[in-house]
Scaffold this motif. Structure first.
Motif, mmCIF file in Angstrom:
data_model
loop_
_atom_site.group_PDB
_atom_site.id
_atom_site.type_symbol
_atom_site.label_atom_id
_atom_site.label_comp_id
_atom_site.label_asym_id
_atom_site.label_seq_id
_atom_site.Cartn_x
_atom_site.Cartn_y
_atom_site.Cartn_z
ATOM 1 N N SER A 67 -1.589 33.666 -30.586
ATOM 2 C CA SER A 67 -1.063 34.390 -29.432
ATOM 3 C C SER A 67 -0.684 35.822 -29.809
ATOM 4 O O SER A 67 -0.966 36.771 -29.069
ATOM 5 N N LEU A 68 -0.075 35.996 -30.976
ATOM 6 C CA LEU A 68 0.280 37.338 -31.442
ATOM 7 C C LEU A 68 -0.976 38.169 -31.743
ATOM 8 O O LEU A 68 -1.008 39.374 -31.506
ATOM 9 N N ALA A 69 -2.005 37.500 -32.247
ATOM 10 C CA ALA A 69 -3.237 38.208 -32.599
ATOM 11 C C ALA A 69 -4.008 38.688 -31.372
ATOM 12 O O ALA A 69 -4.881 39.549 -31.487
ATOM 13 N N ASP A 70 -3.691 38.138 -30.195
ATOM 14 C CA ASP A 70 -4.363 38.578 -28.977
ATOM 15 C C ASP A 70 -3.902 39.965 -28.529
ATOM 16 O O ASP A 70 -4.501 40.564 -27.643
ATOM 17 N N LEU A 71 -2.826 40.471 -29.121
ATOM 18 C CA LEU A 71 -2.356 41.815 -28.790
ATOM 19 C C LEU A 71 -3.361 42.860 -29.295
ATOM 20 O O LEU A 71 -4.146 42.600 -30.211
ATOM 21 N N ARG A 72 -3.314 44.036 -28.737
ATOM 22 C CA ARG A 72 -4.253 45.107 -29.081
ATOM 23 C C ARG A 72 -4.254 45.406 -30.591
ATOM 24 O O ARG A 72 -3.200 45.537 -31.206
ATOM 25 N N HIS A 73 -5.437 45.459 -31.182
ATOM 26 C CA HIS A 73 -5.660 45.830 -32.591
ATOM 27 C C HIS A 73 -5.120 44.800 -33.601
ATOM 28 O O HIS A 73 -5.086 45.088 -34.801
ATOM 29 N N MET A 74 -4.741 43.616 -33.154
ATOM 30 C CA MET A 74 -4.104 42.660 -34.071
ATOM 31 C C MET A 74 -5.074 41.646 -34.687
ATOM 32 O O MET A 74 -4.809 41.107 -35.753
ATOM 33 N N LYS A 75 -6.191 41.359 -34.031
ATOM 34 C CA LYS A 75 -7.105 40.340 -34.548
ATOM 35 C C LYS A 75 -7.549 40.639 -35.973
ATOM 36 O O LYS A 75 -7.487 39.787 -36.860
ATOM 37 N N LYS A 76 -8.003 41.867 -36.189
ATOM 38 C CA LYS A 76 -8.543 42.209 -37.509
ATOM 39 C C LYS A 76 -7.444 42.317 -38.557
ATOM 40 O O LYS A 76 -7.686 42.052 -39.739
ATOM 41 N N LYS A 77 -6.227 42.696 -38.141
ATOM 42 C CA LYS A 77 -5.119 42.752 -39.089
ATOM 43 C C LYS A 77 -4.789 41.355 -39.611
ATOM 44 O O LYS A 77 -4.572 41.159 -40.815
ATOM 45 N N PHE A 78 -4.753 40.384 -38.716
ATOM 46 C CA PHE A 78 -4.512 39.007 -39.142
ATOM 47 C C PHE A 78 -5.664 38.486 -39.991
ATOM 48 O O PHE A 78 -5.456 37.750 -40.964
ATOM 49 N N LEU A 79 -6.892 38.858 -39.628
ATOM 50 C CA LEU A 79 -8.062 38.423 -40.393
ATOM 51 C C LEU A 79 -7.996 38.938 -41.830
ATOM 52 O O LEU A 79 -8.166 38.180 -42.789
ATOM 53 N N VAL A 80 -7.711 40.228 -41.980
ATOM 54 C CA VAL A 80 -7.644 40.828 -43.317
ATOM 55 C C VAL A 80 -6.490 40.232 -44.125
ATOM 56 O O VAL A 80 -6.636 39.959 -45.331
ATOM 57 N N GLY A 81 -5.353 39.990 -43.493
ATOM 58 C CA GLY A 81 -4.212 39.414 -44.203
ATOM 59 C C GLY A 81 -4.490 38.029 -44.742
ATOM 60 O O GLY A 81 -4.157 37.713 -45.896
ATOM 61 N N GLY A 86 -5.914 34.510 -49.178
ATOM 62 C CA GLY A 86 -6.776 33.400 -49.573
ATOM 63 C C GLY A 86 -7.602 33.706 -50.808
ATOM 64 O O GLY A 86 -7.777 32.854 -51.687
ATOM 65 N N ALA A 87 -8.106 34.942 -50.903
ATOM 66 C CA ALA A 87 -8.909 35.331 -52.068
ATOM 67 C C ALA A 87 -8.064 35.339 -53.340
ATOM 68 O O ALA A 87 -8.523 34.909 -54.411
ATOM 69 N N LEU A 88 -6.827 35.800 -53.248
ATOM 70 C CA LEU A 88 -5.925 35.771 -54.410
ATOM 71 C C LEU A 88 -5.637 34.341 -54.837
ATOM 72 O O LEU A 88 -5.617 34.026 -56.037
ATOM 73 N N ALA A 89 -5.404 33.461 -53.863
ATOM 74 C CA ALA A 89 -5.155 32.049 -54.184
ATOM 75 C C ALA A 89 -6.384 31.409 -54.810
ATOM 76 O O ALA A 89 -6.281 30.587 -55.731
ATOM 77 N N CYS A 90 -7.556 31.804 -54.328
ATOM 78 C CA CYS A 90 -8.806 31.285 -54.896
ATOM 79 C C CYS A 90 -8.903 31.648 -56.373
ATOM 80 O O CYS A 90 -9.230 30.796 -57.215
ATOM 81 N N CYS A 91 -8.607 32.894 -56.712
ATOM 82 C CA CYS A 91 -8.630 33.322 -58.117
ATOM 83 C C CYS A 91 -7.590 32.562 -58.938
ATOM 84 O O CYS A 91 -7.844 32.184 -60.092
ATOM 85 N N ALA A 92 -6.410 32.320 -58.336
ATOM 86 C CA ALA A 92 -5.317 31.645 -59.051
ATOM 87 C C ALA A 92 -5.658 30.201 -59.400
ATOM 88 O O ALA A 92 -5.104 29.643 -60.353
ATOM 89 N N LEU A 93 -6.569 29.584 -58.657
ATOM 90 C CA LEU A 93 -6.958 28.202 -58.955
ATOM 91 C C LEU A 93 -7.503 28.062 -60.371
ATOM 92 O O LEU A 93 -7.359 27.009 -60.999
ATOM 93 N N GLY A 94 -8.113 29.118 -60.881
ATOM 94 C CA GLY A 94 -8.687 29.052 -62.216
ATOM 95 C C GLY A 94 -7.660 28.981 -63.328
ATOM 96 O O GLY A 94 -7.996 28.644 -64.473
ATOM 97 N N PHE A 95 -6.392 29.268 -63.006
ATOM 98 C CA PHE A 95 -5.345 29.263 -64.027
ATOM 99 C C PHE A 95 -4.437 28.037 -63.936
ATOM 100 O O PHE A 95 -3.487 27.916 -64.709
ATOM 101 N N ALA A 96 -4.718 27.141 -62.978
ATOM 102 C CA ALA A 96 -3.931 25.906 -62.834
ATOM 103 C C ALA A 96 -4.628 24.787 -63.601
ATOM 104 O O ALA A 96 -5.735 24.381 -63.245
#
Length: 406
Positions: A67-81, A86-96
């Motif tokens: 619902s918050l992402a439906d506001l103007r210019h918010m979809k891509k901000k949530f996508l990038v966040g 997720g990409a950082l967590a993916c890299c961190a899996l290699g150290f567990a």
């Protein structure tokens, strides 16, 4: 429609399917196998509960965030966040190196991946037009399947063949996680640059309060609309079963004692089969009707589930199962996404797609929980798999109730 005829926005939107599918494939085929090497007890039970926790978090948070992402210019901000986290967590899996930390990090990565898909799916209404939804959605899944094979093959090379150049499994997996994260981020760039949010709702003085109050109105509107009501209920059941099979197929094969290399290669074949199948399935939907093709897909998954529960005993049967899944997996996902996009108001697309995910796309709570519980109670993972037939039967019956002109 050939991919060359797609617009720049449509191509850019499709590219994100290529990027995120790399992590989807890795988490389906290779991560469970690696997890089995550091875990004790039933891999199906532990992996099933981890997927259930991740799905529950997504189910509880995505309608509000959507619902918050439906506001103007918010979809891509949530996508990038979500992609960045997720990409950082993916890299961190290699150290567990222990099972519990690995599962916890994986849950974070899974939440971010699946959350990003809500914002991505909602951008479909901004990237193309109503009459092109089926084609563009199908192209997304198709190119996602084939595109994900490139980084996955590179990951297999360093993990399975790294010993020849002095790379052990642990180091190979670290490299594989980094390759996957880099691929995911790289293919997020086109959608960020070229797809612009054209449908949005106005920002108010009480954004969060209005987001919560708006959800109740959305639920009421969805329930009052017959086509949405029956479609969402049907989708809740059948897609839950589809995603449970995707998530637990490798761990199920591991429990049956099938060689890890055979499991991974068979699932790679699924990707190649799914590429043309998803495109063909989407075009058949345009010719004979989306609902009819969805019913065919749900019935096919009933057969696939029965085959997996009672006839899957060796690597040969697993290869057959992989091909069967590839024929229908992309089509049923793509047509479900595009059909839903046609039914919802575009300025509230994220909010509706948040519920779309709750009702089954990534909130595969029932399926993973059902398989884990039945497997734990009976001590037989095949009975856990068999329990998924119930989801497909209920989904089939409800889907038939959706008006044909929906």
């Amino acid at each position: 429609m050939a991919i060359g005829k797609l617009t720049k926005q449509e191509k850019s939107w499709i590219m994100y399917d290529v990027g995120n599918s790399a992590f989807v494939l890795l988490s389906t085929a290779l991560i469970p196998v690696y997890f089995s090497s550091i875990a004790t007890g039933s891999v199906v039970v532990a992996w099933g509960y981890a997927e259930t926790i991740a799905s529950l978090v997504i189910a509880l948070t995505m309608p509000v965030l959507g619902s918050l992402a439906d506001l103007r210019h918010m979809k891509k901000k949530f996508l990038v966040g979500t992609v960045g986290t997720g990409a950082l967590a993916c890299c961190a899996l290699g150290f567990a190196t222990d099972a519990l930390p690995f599962l916890l990090i994986y849950i974070v990565a899974s939440i971010m991946l699946n959350s990003s898909m809500v914002f991505y799916d909602a951008l479909l209404v901004d990237a193309t037009t109503d009459e092109r939804y089926d084609e563009v959605s199908s192209q997304g899944y198709a190119w996602g399947y084939i595109g994900s094979c490139i980084p996955f093959i590179a990951c297999l090379a360093v993990v399975l063949g790294g010993g020849a150049i002095g790379i052990d499994i642990a180091l190979g997996m670290k490299i594989a996680f980094f390759i996957t994260a880099a691929w995911w981020v790289a293919f997020t760039i086109p959608v960020f640059k070229n797809v612009h949010q054209t449908h949005f709702k106005d920002r108010s003085a009480h954004v969060v309060r209005d987001a919560f109050s708006g959800l109740l109105g959305t639920v009421k509107r969805m329930w009052r609309t017959k086509s949405l009501r029956y479609f969402m209920l049907a989708y809740f059941f059948y897609i839950d079963g589809v995603h449970t099979i995707i998530k637990l197929s490798t761990s199920y094969g591991t429990d049956l004692g099938i060689d890890a290399t055979q499991l991974v290669l068979a699932l790679l074949v699924t990707q190649f089969v799914a590429f043309p199948s998803a495109i063909i399935y989407g075009r058949l939907g345009a010719k004979v009707g989306t609902k009819k093709m969805l019913l065919v897909g749900v019935f096919a998954y009933m057969c696939i589930t029965l085959f997996g529960a009672f006839f899957l005993k060796s690597a040969v049967e697993f290869w057959i199962l992989a091909v069967m899944v590839g024929l229908f997996q992309g089509g049923i996902q793509a047509l479900s996404r595009s059909e839903f996009g046609k039914l919802v108001p575009k300025e509230h697309a994220n909010e509706y797609f948040g519920f779309f995910d709750i009702f089954g796309k990534y909130a595969a709570v029932m399926g993973t929980f059902l398989v884990s519980v039945i497997t734990q109670v009976t001590g037989q993972s095949n009975w856990g798999v068999f329990s998924l037939v119930v989801l497909f039967i209920v989904g089939f019956v409800l889907l038939r109730k959706v008006p044909d002109n929906a």
